[in-house]
Design an enzyme around this catalytic site. Structure first.
Site, PDB file in Angstrom:
ATOM      1  N   GLY A 114       4.966 -10.287   3.904  1.00 60.30           N
ATOM      2  CA  GLY A 114       5.831 -10.121   5.432  1.00 60.30           C
ATOM      3  C   GLY A 114       5.036 -10.568   6.044  1.00 60.30           C
ATOM      4  CB  ALA A 141       4.180   5.157   3.186  1.00 62.10           C
ATOM      5  CG  LEU A 142       7.673   1.077  -0.772  1.00 69.56           C
ATOM      6  CD1 LEU A 142       8.167   1.289  -1.804  1.00 69.56           C
ATOM      7  CD2 LEU A 142       5.777   0.322  -0.574  1.00 69.56           C
ATOM      8  CD  GLN A 146      -5.794  -3.897   3.025  1.00 67.95           C
ATOM      9  OE1 GLN A 146      -6.150  -3.538   1.596  1.00 67.95           O
ATOM     10  NE2 GLN A 146      -5.044  -4.267   3.106  1.00 67.95           N
ATOM     11  CG  MET A 159      -2.376  -1.074   0.879  1.00 65.57           C
ATOM     12  SD  MET A 159      -3.528  -0.812   2.106  1.00 65.57           S
ATOM     13  CE  MET A 159      -2.716  -0.414   3.828  1.00 65.57           C
ATOM     14  CB  SER A 172       3.549   2.494   6.522  1.00 67.76           C
ATOM     15  OG  SER A 172       3.421   1.686   4.743  1.00 67.76           O
ATOM     16  NE  ARG A 173      -2.940   1.776   9.977  1.00 70.84           N
ATOM     17  CZ  ARG A 173      -2.512   1.003   8.527  1.00 70.84           C
ATOM     18  NH1 ARG A 173      -2.388  -0.397   8.942  1.00 70.84           N
ATOM     19  NH2 ARG A 173      -3.848   0.210   8.376  1.00 70.84           N
ATOM     20  CG  HIS A 191       7.410  -1.653   2.259  1.00 72.33           C
ATOM     21  ND1 HIS A 191       6.738  -1.064   2.601  1.00 72.33           N
ATOM     22  CD2 HIS A 191       5.432  -2.717   2.610  1.00 72.33           C
ATOM     23  CE1 HIS A 191       6.270  -0.329   2.956  1.00 72.33           C
ATOM     24  NE2 HIS A 191       4.738  -1.312   2.916  1.00 72.33           N
ATOM     25  CE  LYS A 204       4.165  -4.450  11.141  1.00 71.74           C
ATOM     26  NZ  LYS A 204       2.049  -3.902  10.851  1.00 71.74           N
TER      27      LYS A 204
HETATM   28  P1  AMP Z   1       1.383  -2.807   3.362  1.00 72.77           P
HETATM   29  O1  AMP Z   1       1.499  -1.977   2.938  1.00 72.77           O
HETATM   30  O2  AMP Z   1       1.920  -2.308   4.792  1.00 72.77           O
HETATM   31  O3  AMP Z   1      -0.015  -3.873   2.740  1.00 72.77           O
HETATM   32  O4  AMP Z   1       2.820  -4.484   3.952  1.00 72.77           O
HETATM   33  C1  AMP Z   1       2.899  -4.874   2.085  1.00 72.77           C
HETATM   34  C2  AMP Z   1       3.995  -6.108   2.745  1.00 72.77           C
HETATM   35  O5  AMP Z   1       4.757  -5.731   3.513  1.00 72.77           O
HETATM   36  C3  AMP Z   1       2.600  -6.990   3.474  1.00 72.77           C
HETATM   37  O6  AMP Z   1       2.807  -8.667   2.661  1.00 72.77           O
HETATM   38  C4  AMP Z   1       3.784  -6.828   4.758  1.00 72.77           C
HETATM   39  O7  AMP Z   1       3.131  -7.714   6.043  1.00 72.77           O
HETATM   40  C5  AMP Z   1       5.029  -6.410   3.495  1.00 72.77           C
HETATM   41  N1  AMP Z   1       5.584  -5.786   5.617  1.00 72.77           N
HETATM   42  C6  AMP Z   1       5.072  -5.111   5.671  1.00 72.77           C
HETATM   43  N2  AMP Z   1       6.148  -4.157   6.619  1.00 72.77           N
HETATM   44  C7  AMP Z   1       6.475  -5.219   7.167  1.00 72.77           C
HETATM   45  C8  AMP Z   1       8.516  -5.480   7.819  1.00 72.77           C
HETATM   46  N3  AMP Z   1       8.552  -4.745   9.195  1.00 72.77           N
HETATM   47  N4  AMP Z   1       9.242  -6.599   7.452  1.00 72.77           N
HETATM   48  C9  AMP Z   1       8.502  -7.692   6.395  1.00 72.77           C
HETATM   49  N5  AMP Z   1       7.474  -7.193   5.396  1.00 72.77           N
HETATM   50  C10 AMP Z   1       7.087  -6.294   6.311  1.00 72.77           C
END
Ligand code: AMP
Length: 282
Positions: A149, A32-33, A61, A30, A189-190, A37, A151
């Site tokens: 991830g 805000a890498l 979502q 989503m 990102s949050r 990521h 996470k």
């Molecule tokens: P998001 O942009 O938060 O939806 O995350 C996109 C992908 O990155 C998802 O598969 C997350 O689980 C993964 N992700 C987010 N934060 C982390 C982190 N700190 N370490 C590893 N993977 C992450």
């Protein structure tokens, strides 16, 4: 890096690549890498011949409209980070491109038990939205390998179930370790929305997970759970859950059980920001 915004252009590019026999790796995000990521993109670069990353803040979502409104956006910086690790393709669709006939007219999935516990219980509808958007993205990108991830532990279980339900038997799922800040806070990102004082205490979630892990052979989990709950509250969090579960089925456990693979999971609010994290107890 090729930036593609439209379904037709993506489909055309992917069919050319598939015809040439290249293996495609996919990292949905989503935006805000952050380095978490990027670690997924790097893993995909190592294991496949062509890496596609998507950035799409999926409205369906978000159970909390305020969380959606406040979700950080930094597309220019994201593009620079992806270029720095030689990501091949960024798919950056609009809502209309993703849901041309509206989300209500797209396939929808049910995840049973997984939707009733932990994130499912605290974020009604969240996993329906996740299932729908990931299914749509997989249809478009047609990857050989999907990188997620750890996470988002429960999300990995939901997506693994989606792959079963949609009979994507040849799609390999790679779950990558959680990237953390030096104080243990899982990158997210949050985290950008935390104030300095909130950021200073945010590592307490990780400390709680470590304490659940280190006490697993000699303590009563319900006592450790209470200690963690109290510590989080003392530091200004509003805990939503501090849980222990079977690492495969996510069945909730009230006591440590060395005969089962276990995972500890925490969700807590710090001001307006909701944080989640987990740790395998191995
Ligand atoms: P998001 O942009 O938060 O939806 O995350 C996109 C992908 O990155 C998802 O598969 C997350 O689980 C993964 N992700 C987010 N934060 C982390 C982190 N700190 N370490 C590893 N993977 C992450």
């Amino acid at each position: 890096m090729r930036i593609i915004q439209e379904e037709a252009a993506l489909r055309h590019f992917i069919s050319e690549q598939r015809a040439s026999g290249v293996r495609i790796g996919f990292v949905p995000t989503m935006g805000a890498l952050h380095p978490g990521h990027i670690s997924l993109v790097t893993k995909s670069r190592e294991q496949t011949g062509l890496t596609v990353c998507s950035i799409f803040i999926n409205p369906t979502q978000f159970n909390d409209p305020e969380d959606f409104r406040q979700y950080p956006v930094s597309v220019e910086a994201d593009i620079a980070m992806l270029e720095a690790v030689a990501c091949d393709v960024l798919f950056l669709p609009s809502v209309r491109e993703m849901y041309p006939e509206g989300p209500a007219n797209m396939p929808s999935f049910a995840f049973g038990y997984l939707e009733t516990i932990l994130e499912g219980a605290h974020r009604p509808g969240h996993f329906k939205g996740v299932g729908q958007v990931v299914n749509r993205l997989l249809d478009l990108v047609q990857p050989d390998t999907l990188f997620l991830g750890q996470k988002d532990y429960q999300q990995c279980a939901v997506i693994s179930e989606l792959l079963k339900q949609t009979q994507r038997d040849n799609l390999e799922l790679v779950i990558c370790p959680t990237y953390r800040e030096p104080d243990g806070l899982a990158m997210s990102s949050r985290n950008r929305r935390l104030t300095d004082p909130q950021r200073a205490v945010a590592g307490v979630i990780y400390q709680c997970l470590v304490s659940i892990l280190t006490k697993k052979d000699h303590a009563d989990f319900l006592v450790v759970q209470k200690e963690c709950w109290n510590l989080l509250q003392e530091k200004g969090f509003e805990p939503e859950y501090v849980a222990l579960a079977n690492a495969k089925s996510l069945d909730i456990l009230n006591r440590y059980d060395g005969m089962q693979p276990m995972v500890a999971l925490i969700a807590a609010r710090l001001g307006e920001v909701r944080l989640i994290d987990n740790m395998l107890l191995q």
